[in-house]
Design a protein around this motif. Structure first.
Motif, PDB file in Angstrom:
ATOM      1  N   ILE A  66       0.846  -1.183   0.000  1.00  0.00           N
ATOM      2  CA  ILE A  66       0.000   0.000   0.000  1.00  0.00           C
ATOM      3  C   ILE A  66       0.890   1.244   0.000  1.00  0.00           C
ATOM      4  O   ILE A  66       1.960   1.257   0.620  1.00  0.00           O
ATOM      5  CB  ILE A  66      -0.960   0.014   1.213  1.00  0.00           C
ATOM      6  CG1 ILE A  66      -1.971   1.159   1.094  1.00  0.00           C
ATOM      7  CG2 ILE A  66      -0.204   0.054   2.531  1.00  0.00           C
ATOM      8  CD1 ILE A  66      -3.110   1.075   2.105  1.00  0.00           C
ATOM      9  N   GLY A  67       0.462   2.271  -0.713  1.00  0.00           N
ATOM     10  CA  GLY A  67       1.222   3.515  -0.796  1.00  0.00           C
ATOM     11  C   GLY A  67       0.284   4.683  -1.014  1.00  0.00           C
ATOM     12  O   GLY A  67      -0.945   4.518  -1.041  1.00  0.00           O
ATOM     13  N   PRO A  68       0.809   5.863  -1.178  1.00  0.00           N
ATOM     14  CA  PRO A  68      -0.051   7.031  -1.413  1.00  0.00           C
ATOM     15  C   PRO A  68      -0.905   6.849  -2.676  1.00  0.00           C
ATOM     16  O   PRO A  68      -0.393   6.777  -3.783  1.00  0.00           O
ATOM     17  CB  PRO A  68       0.949   8.180  -1.581  1.00  0.00           C
ATOM     18  CG  PRO A  68       2.162   7.737  -0.830  1.00  0.00           C
ATOM     19  CD  PRO A  68       2.226   6.262  -1.063  1.00  0.00           C
ATOM     20  N   GLY A  69      -2.204   6.718  -2.473  1.00  0.00           N
ATOM     21  CA  GLY A  69      -3.130   6.601  -3.595  1.00  0.00           C
ATOM     22  C   GLY A  69      -3.181   5.252  -4.267  1.00  0.00           C
ATOM     23  O   GLY A  69      -3.826   5.111  -5.306  1.00  0.00           O
ATOM     24  N   HIS A 189       0.670   9.787  -6.679  1.00  0.00           N
ATOM     25  CA  HIS A 189      -0.653   9.294  -7.073  1.00  0.00           C
ATOM     26  C   HIS A 189      -1.724   9.541  -6.020  1.00  0.00           C
ATOM     27  O   HIS A 189      -2.860   9.078  -6.171  1.00  0.00           O
ATOM     28  CB  HIS A 189      -0.590   7.793  -7.386  1.00  0.00           C
ATOM     29  CG  HIS A 189       0.439   7.426  -8.403  1.00  0.00           C
ATOM     30  ND1 HIS A 189       0.430   7.931  -9.682  1.00  0.00           N
ATOM     31  CD2 HIS A 189       1.521   6.624  -8.317  1.00  0.00           C
ATOM     32  CE1 HIS A 189       1.461   7.439 -10.362  1.00  0.00           C
ATOM     33  NE2 HIS A 189       2.140   6.655  -9.555  1.00  0.00           N
ATOM     34  N   GLY A 190      -1.375  10.234  -4.932  1.00  0.00           N
ATOM     35  CA  GLY A 190      -2.353  10.478  -3.886  1.00  0.00           C
ATOM     36  C   GLY A 190      -1.671  10.617  -2.549  1.00  0.00           C
ATOM     37  O   GLY A 190      -0.486  10.984  -2.464  1.00  0.00           O
ATOM     38  N   ILE A 191      -2.404  10.315  -1.495  1.00  0.00           N
ATOM     39  CA  ILE A 191      -1.856  10.390  -0.140  1.00  0.00           C
ATOM     40  C   ILE A 191      -2.078   9.061   0.573  1.00  0.00           C
ATOM     41  O   ILE A 191      -2.934   8.256   0.181  1.00  0.00           O
ATOM     42  CB  ILE A 191      -2.499  11.538   0.676  1.00  0.00           C
ATOM     43  CG1 ILE A 191      -4.011  11.277   0.870  1.00  0.00           C
ATOM     44  CG2 ILE A 191      -2.253  12.883   0.003  1.00  0.00           C
ATOM     45  CD1 ILE A 191      -4.681  12.288   1.810  1.00  0.00           C
ATOM     46  N   LEU A 192      -1.287   8.849   1.609  1.00  0.00           N
ATOM     47  CA  LEU A 192      -1.463   7.680   2.469  1.00  0.00           C
ATOM     48  C   LEU A 192      -1.587   8.187   3.898  1.00  0.00           C
ATOM     49  O   LEU A 192      -0.699   8.896   4.398  1.00  0.00           O
ATOM     50  CB  LEU A 192      -0.286   6.722   2.344  1.00  0.00           C
ATOM     51  CG  LEU A 192      -0.366   5.447   3.185  1.00  0.00           C
ATOM     52  CD1 LEU A 192      -1.593   4.616   2.805  1.00  0.00           C
ATOM     53  CD2 LEU A 192       0.918   4.611   3.029  1.00  0.00           C
ATOM     54  N   THR A 220      -4.728   4.255   5.058  1.00  0.00           N
ATOM     55  CA  THR A 220      -5.767   4.543   4.080  1.00  0.00           C
ATOM     56  C   THR A 220      -5.188   5.329   2.918  1.00  0.00           C
ATOM     57  O   THR A 220      -4.643   6.415   3.114  1.00  0.00           O
ATOM     58  CB  THR A 220      -6.923   5.338   4.715  1.00  0.00           C
ATOM     59  OG1 THR A 220      -7.407   4.634   5.866  1.00  0.00           O
ATOM     60  CG2 THR A 220      -8.067   5.503   3.729  1.00  0.00           C
ATOM     61  N   ALA A 221      -5.297   4.769   1.711  1.00  0.00           N
ATOM     62  CA  ALA A 221      -4.835   5.439   0.494  1.00  0.00           C
ATOM     63  C   ALA A 221      -5.988   6.238  -0.089  1.00  0.00           C
ATOM     64  O   ALA A 221      -7.083   5.699  -0.324  1.00  0.00           O
ATOM     65  CB  ALA A 221      -4.344   4.400  -0.518  1.00  0.00           C
ATOM     66  N   LEU A 222      -5.734   7.536  -0.336  1.00  0.00           N
ATOM     67  CA  LEU A 222      -6.768   8.458  -0.816  1.00  0.00           C
ATOM     68  C   LEU A 222      -6.227   9.280  -1.977  1.00  0.00           C
ATOM     69  O   LEU A 222      -5.003   9.377  -2.173  1.00  0.00           O
ATOM     70  CB  LEU A 222      -7.206   9.384   0.317  1.00  0.00           C
ATOM     71  CG  LEU A 222      -7.876   8.741   1.536  1.00  0.00           C
ATOM     72  CD1 LEU A 222      -7.991   9.765   2.664  1.00  0.00           C
ATOM     73  CD2 LEU A 222      -9.240   8.186   1.164  1.00  0.00           C
ATOM     74  N   PRO A 223      -7.118   9.933  -2.735  1.00  0.00           N
ATOM     75  CA  PRO A 223      -6.644  10.820  -3.802  1.00  0.00           C
ATOM     76  C   PRO A 223      -5.955  12.061  -3.234  1.00  0.00           C
ATOM     77  O   PRO A 223      -6.183  12.453  -2.087  1.00  0.00           O
ATOM     78  CB  PRO A 223      -7.933  11.197  -4.547  1.00  0.00           C
ATOM     79  CG  PRO A 223      -8.978  10.241  -4.078  1.00  0.00           C
ATOM     80  CD  PRO A 223      -8.585   9.819  -2.706  1.00  0.00           C
ATOM     81  N   THR A 224      -5.146  12.677  -4.039  1.00  0.00           N
ATOM     82  CA  THR A 224      -4.522  13.940  -3.646  1.00  0.00           C
ATOM     83  C   THR A 224      -5.603  14.975  -3.327  1.00  0.00           C
ATOM     84  O   THR A 224      -6.582  15.122  -4.056  1.00  0.00           O
ATOM     85  CB  THR A 224      -3.635  14.459  -4.789  1.00  0.00           C
ATOM     86  OG1 THR A 224      -2.619  13.486  -5.052  1.00  0.00           O
ATOM     87  CG2 THR A 224      -2.994  15.780  -4.427  1.00  0.00           C
ATOM     88  N   GLY A 225      -5.439  15.648  -2.215  1.00  0.00           N
ATOM     89  CA  GLY A 225      -6.400  16.674  -1.822  1.00  0.00           C
ATOM     90  C   GLY A 225      -7.563  16.170  -0.995  1.00  0.00           C
ATOM     91  O   GLY A 225      -8.359  16.975  -0.498  1.00  0.00           O
ATOM     92  N   ALA A 226      -7.692  14.838  -0.830  1.00  0.00           N
ATOM     93  CA  ALA A 226      -8.794  14.301  -0.030  1.00  0.00           C
ATOM     94  C   ALA A 226      -8.560  14.609   1.445  1.00  0.00           C
ATOM     95  O   ALA A 226      -7.412  14.698   1.911  1.00  0.00           O
ATOM     96  CB  ALA A 226      -8.928  12.800  -0.241  1.00  0.00           C
ATOM     97  N   ALA A 227      -9.635  14.771   2.189  1.00  0.00           N
ATOM     98  CA  ALA A 227      -9.528  15.045   3.618  1.00  0.00           C
ATOM     99  C   ALA A 227      -9.283  13.744   4.377  1.00  0.00           C
ATOM    100  O   ALA A 227     -10.046  12.783   4.225  1.00  0.00           O
ATOM    101  CB  ALA A 227     -10.812  15.703   4.120  1.00  0.00           C
ATOM    102  N   PRO A 228      -8.230  13.646   5.177  1.00  0.00           N
ATOM    103  CA  PRO A 228      -8.008  12.442   5.990  1.00  0.00           C
ATOM    104  C   PRO A 228      -9.152  12.222   6.972  1.00  0.00           C
ATOM    105  O   PRO A 228      -9.777  13.183   7.442  1.00  0.00           O
ATOM    106  CB  PRO A 228      -6.698  12.743   6.721  1.00  0.00           C
ATOM    107  CG  PRO A 228      -6.047  13.834   5.936  1.00  0.00           C
ATOM    108  CD  PRO A 228      -7.173  14.650   5.367  1.00  0.00           C
TER     109      PRO A 228
END
Length: 243
Positions: A66-69, A189-192, A220-228
């Motif tokens: 698992i990684g960012p996004g 590719h996103g955030i972790l 939790t891998a999410l899109p860039t800019g998503a709220a944790p």
């Protein structure tokens, strides 16, 4: 073949006839059976169908990463099922049917994209959760303990906070939730989001055991800019069913 010429002797003609009349009749020669010609119309052996190729083996959990996004070959923003990796997650129309929420079978609320059978634990848990947006794209991917899916640097659910911070010196400052603190790692590719068990000194809850405190609870891998967001004590999590 030529027939031998007959020699007629007058004096012996009559006796020969008499002898011929008294001689036993010879049985007619039985013709030898001839071999039946092969039946060219008989069907030839039907060729067997080519065996179907075996489906590729699913990667081991420790190889997914698992990684960012992203998680393994899955990436937030991709449509489901991913063209090359549909076997990793499968659509189950009635996954959330029944239960305490009373969702009827066949309802759109009962449908979920969940991990394939080899990624399900004996007690019913899943190795990771998949959140799907209304437009059919992956919105989030999440790993909870006891899943062994790691990050590229080897962080898993249960890793101590101090070790996490040593591996990722660029982590964001902690965001306080009720029972956890959230640390965000940015990527291309996103955030972790690392959710770490935490006891608020000003409002101790006693929710965590000493062995659980200050350790990674979820990733939790999410899109860039998503709220944790936090999932501890929510009875939900990414891709979960209503309770």
């Amino acid at each position: 073949m030529r027939t031998p010429a007959r020699v007629l002797v007058a004096v012996s003609f009559v006796p020969l006839l008499m002898l011929a009349g008294c001689s036993p009749e010879q049985p007619a020669a039985t013709p030898s059976p001839t071999a039946s010609p092969s039946d060219s119309s008989s069907p030839s052996a039907t060729p067997s169908a080519s065996p179907s190729p075996e489906p590729p083996a699913l990667p081991a959990l420790v190889d997914l990463v698992i990684g960012p996004g992203s998680l393994g070959p899955l990436r937030v923003g991709d449509a489901v099922p991913p063209a090359a990796d549909a076997a990793i997650i499968v659509r189950e129309p009635d996954y959330c049917a029944g239960g305490s929420a009373g969702i009827p079978a066949g309802s759109p609320d009962a449908e979920r994209w969940v991990v394939a059978e080899p990624y399900r634990f004996s007690y019913g848990g899943l190795a990771f959760g998949t959140g799907v947006e209304p437009d059919g794209t992956i919105g989030a991917l999440q790993v909870l303990a006891p899943s062994p899916i790691p990050t590229a640097e080897g962080v898993i659910a249960g890793t101590p906070l101090a070790h996490l911070q040593s591996l990722y010196p660029t982590l964001s400052a902690p965001l306080d939730a009720v029972l956890t603190r959230l640390y965000v790692l940015d990527g291309p590719h996103g955030i972790l989001v690392f959710e770490v068990a935490w006891e608020d000194p000003a409002n101790p809850s006693g929710y965590w055991s000493p062995a659980e405190l200050d350790r990674v609870f979820a990733m939790t891998a999410l899109p860039t800019g998503a709220a944790p967001f936090a999932v501890a004590a929510t009875d939900g999590g990414v891709g979960g069913c209503p309770v």
